[in-house]
Design a protein around this motif. Structure first.
Motif, PDB file in Angstrom:
ATOM      1  N   LEU A 111       0.867  -1.181   0.000  1.00  0.00           N
ATOM      2  CA  LEU A 111       0.000   0.000   0.000  1.00  0.00           C
ATOM      3  C   LEU A 111       0.905   1.233   0.000  1.00  0.00           C
ATOM      4  CD1 LEU A 111      -2.588  -0.972   2.783  1.00  0.00           C
ATOM      5  CD2 LEU A 111      -2.871  -1.215   0.305  1.00  0.00           C
ATOM      6  N   HIS A 112       0.754   2.093  -0.991  1.00  0.00           N
ATOM      7  CA  HIS A 112       1.536   3.325  -1.016  1.00  0.00           C
ATOM      8  C   HIS A 112       0.668   4.470  -0.511  1.00  0.00           C
ATOM      9  CE1 HIS A 112       3.013   7.038  -3.272  1.00  0.00           C
ATOM     10  NE2 HIS A 112       3.873   6.813  -2.298  1.00  0.00           N
ATOM     11  N   VAL A 113       1.075   5.082   0.599  1.00  0.00           N
ATOM     12  CA  VAL A 113       0.331   6.185   1.200  1.00  0.00           C
ATOM     13  C   VAL A 113       1.115   7.475   0.947  1.00  0.00           C
ATOM     14  CG1 VAL A 113      -0.687   7.115   3.305  1.00  0.00           C
ATOM     15  CG2 VAL A 113      -0.541   4.624   2.990  1.00  0.00           C
ATOM     16  N   ARG A 114       0.541   8.370   0.180  1.00  0.00           N
ATOM     17  CA  ARG A 114       1.249   9.618  -0.122  1.00  0.00           C
ATOM     18  C   ARG A 114       1.254  10.526   1.104  1.00  0.00           C
ATOM     19  NH1 ARG A 114       0.708  13.500  -5.452  1.00  0.00           N
ATOM     20  NH2 ARG A 114       2.132  15.140  -4.748  1.00  0.00           N
ATOM     21  N   SER A 115       2.415  11.002   1.463  1.00  0.00           N
ATOM     22  CA  SER A 115       2.532  11.934   2.584  1.00  0.00           C
ATOM     23  C   SER A 115       3.480  13.042   2.149  1.00  0.00           C
ATOM     24  CB  SER A 115       3.027  11.213   3.848  1.00  0.00           C
ATOM     25  OG  SER A 115       4.203  10.468   3.596  1.00  0.00           O
ATOM     26  N   GLY A 116       4.279  13.561   3.053  1.00  0.00           N
ATOM     27  CA  GLY A 116       5.273  14.552   2.662  1.00  0.00           C
ATOM     28  C   GLY A 116       4.661  15.822   2.096  1.00  0.00           C
ATOM     29  N   ASP A 117       4.717  15.985   0.768  1.00  0.00           N
ATOM     30  CA  ASP A 117       4.396  17.269   0.141  1.00  0.00           C
ATOM     31  C   ASP A 117       2.937  17.690   0.255  1.00  0.00           C
ATOM     32  OD1 ASP A 117       3.590  15.232  -1.547  1.00  0.00           O
ATOM     33  OD2 ASP A 117       4.054  16.325  -3.384  1.00  0.00           O
ATOM     34  N   ILE A 118       2.014  16.778   0.572  1.00  0.00           N
ATOM     35  CA  ILE A 118       0.600  17.185   0.661  1.00  0.00           C
ATOM     36  C   ILE A 118       0.073  17.167   2.100  1.00  0.00           C
ATOM     37  CG2 ILE A 118       0.068  16.438  -1.688  1.00  0.00           C
ATOM     38  CD1 ILE A 118      -1.367  14.014  -0.408  1.00  0.00           C
ATOM     39  N   THR A 119       0.889  16.748   3.053  1.00  0.00           N
ATOM     40  CA  THR A 119       0.380  16.604   4.424  1.00  0.00           C
ATOM     41  C   THR A 119       1.268  17.250   5.484  1.00  0.00           C
ATOM     42  OG1 THR A 119       1.412  14.403   4.491  1.00  0.00           O
ATOM     43  CG2 THR A 119      -0.944  14.493   3.981  1.00  0.00           C
ATOM     44  N   ARG A 120       2.259  18.011   5.071  1.00  0.00           N
ATOM     45  CA  ARG A 120       3.155  18.615   6.052  1.00  0.00           C
ATOM     46  C   ARG A 120       2.478  19.757   6.806  1.00  0.00           C
ATOM     47  NH1 ARG A 120       7.558  18.107   2.013  1.00  0.00           N
ATOM     48  NH2 ARG A 120       8.778  16.283   2.602  1.00  0.00           N
ATOM     49  N   GLY A 121       2.896  19.927   8.034  1.00  0.00           N
ATOM     50  CA  GLY A 121       2.371  20.995   8.876  1.00  0.00           C
ATOM     51  C   GLY A 121       2.896  20.804  10.286  1.00  0.00           C
ATOM     52  N   SER A 122       2.386  21.593  11.218  1.00  0.00           N
ATOM     53  CA  SER A 122       2.854  21.480  12.599  1.00  0.00           C
ATOM     54  C   SER A 122       1.792  21.976  13.570  1.00  0.00           C
ATOM     55  CB  SER A 122       4.148  22.278  12.789  1.00  0.00           C
ATOM     56  OG  SER A 122       3.917  23.653  12.494  1.00  0.00           O
ATOM     57  N   PHE A 123       1.860  21.460  14.807  1.00  0.00           N
ATOM     58  CA  PHE A 123       0.982  21.919  15.872  1.00  0.00           C
ATOM     59  C   PHE A 123       1.672  23.026  16.665  1.00  0.00           C
ATOM     60  CE2 PHE A 123      -1.333  17.857  15.420  1.00  0.00           C
ATOM     61  CZ  PHE A 123      -2.633  18.339  15.498  1.00  0.00           C
ATOM     62  N   ASN A 124       0.896  24.021  17.054  1.00  0.00           N
ATOM     63  CA  ASN A 124       1.367  25.025  17.992  1.00  0.00           C
ATOM     64  C   ASN A 124       1.162  24.460  19.389  1.00  0.00           C
ATOM     65  OD1 ASN A 124       1.319  27.253  19.912  1.00  0.00           O
ATOM     66  ND2 ASN A 124       1.305  28.613  18.124  1.00  0.00           N
ATOM     67  N   TYR A 165       3.085  -4.596   3.145  1.00  0.00           N
ATOM     68  CA  TYR A 165       3.897  -3.399   3.380  1.00  0.00           C
ATOM     69  C   TYR A 165       3.045  -2.144   3.192  1.00  0.00           C
ATOM     70  CZ  TYR A 165       8.125  -6.284   3.034  1.00  0.00           C
ATOM     71  OH  TYR A 165       9.102  -7.236   3.227  1.00  0.00           O
ATOM     72  N   VAL A 166       3.250  -1.183   4.094  1.00  0.00           N
ATOM     73  CA  VAL A 166       2.688   0.155   3.935  1.00  0.00           C
ATOM     74  C   VAL A 166       3.867   1.108   3.786  1.00  0.00           C
ATOM     75  CG1 VAL A 166       1.308   1.985   4.966  1.00  0.00           C
ATOM     76  CG2 VAL A 166       0.656  -0.408   5.333  1.00  0.00           C
ATOM     77  N   LEU A 167       3.897   1.852   2.678  1.00  0.00           N
ATOM     78  CA  LEU A 167       5.023   2.742   2.391  1.00  0.00           C
ATOM     79  C   LEU A 167       4.610   4.198   2.585  1.00  0.00           C
ATOM     80  CD1 LEU A 167       6.296   1.128  -0.957  1.00  0.00           C
ATOM     81  CD2 LEU A 167       6.758   0.412   1.399  1.00  0.00           C
ATOM     82  N   CYS A 168       5.342   4.907   3.423  1.00  0.00           N
ATOM     83  CA  CYS A 168       5.087   6.325   3.686  1.00  0.00           C
ATOM     84  C   CYS A 168       6.397   7.093   3.614  1.00  0.00           C
ATOM     85  CB  CYS A 168       4.481   6.539   5.076  1.00  0.00           C
ATOM     86  SG  CYS A 168       2.911   5.694   5.377  1.00  0.00           S
ATOM     87  N   GLU A 169       6.381   8.244   2.960  1.00  0.00           N
ATOM     88  CA  GLU A 169       7.580   9.084   2.914  1.00  0.00           C
ATOM     89  C   GLU A 169       7.928   9.594   4.307  1.00  0.00           C
ATOM     90  OE1 GLU A 169       9.142  13.252   0.842  1.00  0.00           O
ATOM     91  OE2 GLU A 169       7.307  12.296   0.147  1.00  0.00           O
ATOM     92  N   ASP A 170       6.888   9.976   5.056  1.00  0.00           N
ATOM     93  CA  ASP A 170       7.046  10.369   6.457  1.00  0.00           C
ATOM     94  C   ASP A 170       5.723  10.066   7.161  1.00  0.00           C
ATOM     95  OD1 ASP A 170       5.262  12.546   5.956  1.00  0.00           O
ATOM     96  OD2 ASP A 170       6.931  13.788   5.313  1.00  0.00           O
ATOM     97  N   SER A 171       5.618  10.427   8.421  1.00  0.00           N
ATOM     98  CA  SER A 171       4.425  10.065   9.194  1.00  0.00           C
ATOM     99  C   SER A 171       3.387  11.177   9.232  1.00  0.00           C
ATOM    100  CB  SER A 171       4.829   9.694  10.626  1.00  0.00           C
ATOM    101  OG  SER A 171       5.521  10.769  11.240  1.00  0.00           O
ATOM    102  N   SER A 172       3.480  12.166   8.333  1.00  0.00           N
ATOM    103  CA  SER A 172       2.566  13.303   8.385  1.00  0.00           C
ATOM    104  C   SER A 172       1.159  12.982   7.889  1.00  0.00           C
ATOM    105  CB  SER A 172       3.139  14.481   7.587  1.00  0.00           C
ATOM    106  OG  SER A 172       3.313  14.129   6.228  1.00  0.00           O
ATOM    107  N   ASN A 173       0.999  11.914   7.112  1.00  0.00           N
ATOM    108  CA  ASN A 173      -0.332  11.514   6.658  1.00  0.00           C
ATOM    109  C   ASN A 173      -1.022  10.748   7.792  1.00  0.00           C
ATOM    110  OD1 ASN A 173      -2.503   9.912   5.473  1.00  0.00           O
ATOM    111  ND2 ASN A 173      -1.662  10.470   3.482  1.00  0.00           N
ATOM    112  N   PRO A 174      -2.256  11.116   8.160  1.00  0.00           N
ATOM    113  CA  PRO A 174      -2.958  10.412   9.238  1.00  0.00           C
ATOM    114  C   PRO A 174      -3.066   8.907   9.022  1.00  0.00           C
ATOM    115  CG  PRO A 174      -4.118  12.434   8.678  1.00  0.00           C
ATOM    116  CD  PRO A 174      -3.042  12.254   7.645  1.00  0.00           C
ATOM    117  N   SER A 175      -3.116   8.458   7.782  1.00  0.00           N
ATOM    118  CA  SER A 175      -3.197   7.020   7.501  1.00  0.00           C
ATOM    119  C   SER A 175      -1.939   6.294   7.949  1.00  0.00           C
ATOM    120  CB  SER A 175      -3.431   6.769   6.009  1.00  0.00           C
ATOM    121  OG  SER A 175      -4.675   7.283   5.592  1.00  0.00           O
ATOM    122  N   CYS A 176      -0.785   6.934   7.797  1.00  0.00           N
ATOM    123  CA  CYS A 176       0.474   6.318   8.223  1.00  0.00           C
ATOM    124  C   CYS A 176       0.473   6.117   9.726  1.00  0.00           C
ATOM    125  CB  CYS A 176       1.661   7.191   7.806  1.00  0.00           C
ATOM    126  SG  CYS A 176       1.806   7.420   6.027  1.00  0.00           S
TER     127      CYS A 176
END
Length: 288
Positions: A111-124, A165-176
């Motif tokens: 399963l390829h889960v797109r993260s990184g460029d479409i899900t980046r952000g941060s909590f205050n 396998y689940v592939l994520c660029e980073d953990s920013s996508n909630p699915s990851c």
């Protein structure tokens, strides 16, 4: 220009044009980070001759273009029959190997889960508010329920020794994040790969029996696989269902109102806290 998916689109247009105009092709050596192709697999002096039809090279039509120009080129006619053979040679892909490495002996699905460029952000941490990073408004993450539906569909055809396998660029996508937790109690051999080398992830994709794709051009990678893969996709509604007899499997949200909510809310993707909440909501999925 761009990352791997865009680069494959560029090569698709370049090779199709070269095939039509009987041009030579020189494929850059940096298409995939970490992959070093053999020099003889990057240069073809006459593409039509390579494919078995000799024509005189037209120097005017064979002028070089930038990657960006090739990406936005509109190539008329069907895709070149040379595209897959040339790139399989470039990436050393066959029925048993991909990127020069032997495929795993035991079957696996991805399963390829797109993260990184479409899900980046941060909590205050003071206010508790979510601040999204810059994202592309037309690309949005698929709901976790889609990946679960694909996983369930894969299990029905898989043998007991199958690895998931689940592939994520980073953990920013909630699915990851979801699958990281699910891996603890999963009833299958589930591995969540986050931020692992792209070369390894591409090898897993090319060697997989089945693949669940994310939105974006990165899914162009699986077109190069020599395996007869089943490909899972997310559909906005039943109209996305494939014709019978194809290797495509589509999963869509069954409830009309929920389906409309997800479609409308993600149409202009801004990676807001509300939009991210919709990703991990429960949806009853339909498979076709």
């Amino acid at each position: 220009f761009g990352r791997l998916g865009n680069r494959l689109s560029i090569l698709h247009n370049l090779i199709s044009s070269a095939d039509t105009d009987c041009c030579g092709v020189s494929i850059p050596t940096n298409i995939l980070d970490g992959w070093n192709p053999r020099l003889e697999d990057t240069k073809f002096t006459n593409l039509n001759e390579t494919c078995g039809a000799h024509l005189e090279v037209n120097q005017t039509r064979c002028a070089a273009k930038t990657g960006k120009d090739w990406f936005y080129s509109r190539i008329k006619g069907p895709p070149s029959a040379c595209y897959k053979p040339l790139l399989r040679r470039y990436f050393q892909i066959n029925s048993t190997h991909a990127l020069g490495k032997k495929c795993p002996e035991h079957p696996h699905v991805v399963l390829h889960v797109r993260s990184g460029d479409i899900t980046r952000g941060s909590f205050n941490t003071t206010s508790g508010t979510w601040t999204p990073g810059p994202v592309h408004p037309l690309y949005f993450p698929y709901p976790t329920a889609y990946y679960l539906a694909a996983l369930n569909s894969m299990r029905k055809r898989s043998v007991s020794a199958t690895t998931y396998y689940v592939l994520c660029e980073d953990s920013s996508n909630p699915s990851c994040d979801y699958f990281l937790n699910a891996a603890i109690f999963a009833q299958v051999d589930l591995h969540v790969r986050i931020g692992k080398p792209l070369l390894e992830d591409v090898n897993l994709l090319l060697c997989a029996n089945e693949v669940g794709v994310a939105q974006g051009s990165f899914k162009n990678v699986i077109d190069l696989s020599s395996k007869e893969q089943k490909v899972h996709e997310f559909g906005h509604d039943p109209r996305a269902c494939p014709r019978q007899g194809t290797s495509r499997i589509v999963h869509y949200i069954n409830d009309t109102s929920q389906r409309r909510l997800y479609t409308e809310s993600s149409k202009n993707w801004r990676n807001t806290g509300y939009q991210r909440n919709l990703v991990n909501r429960h949806y009853a999925m339909q498979t076709c």
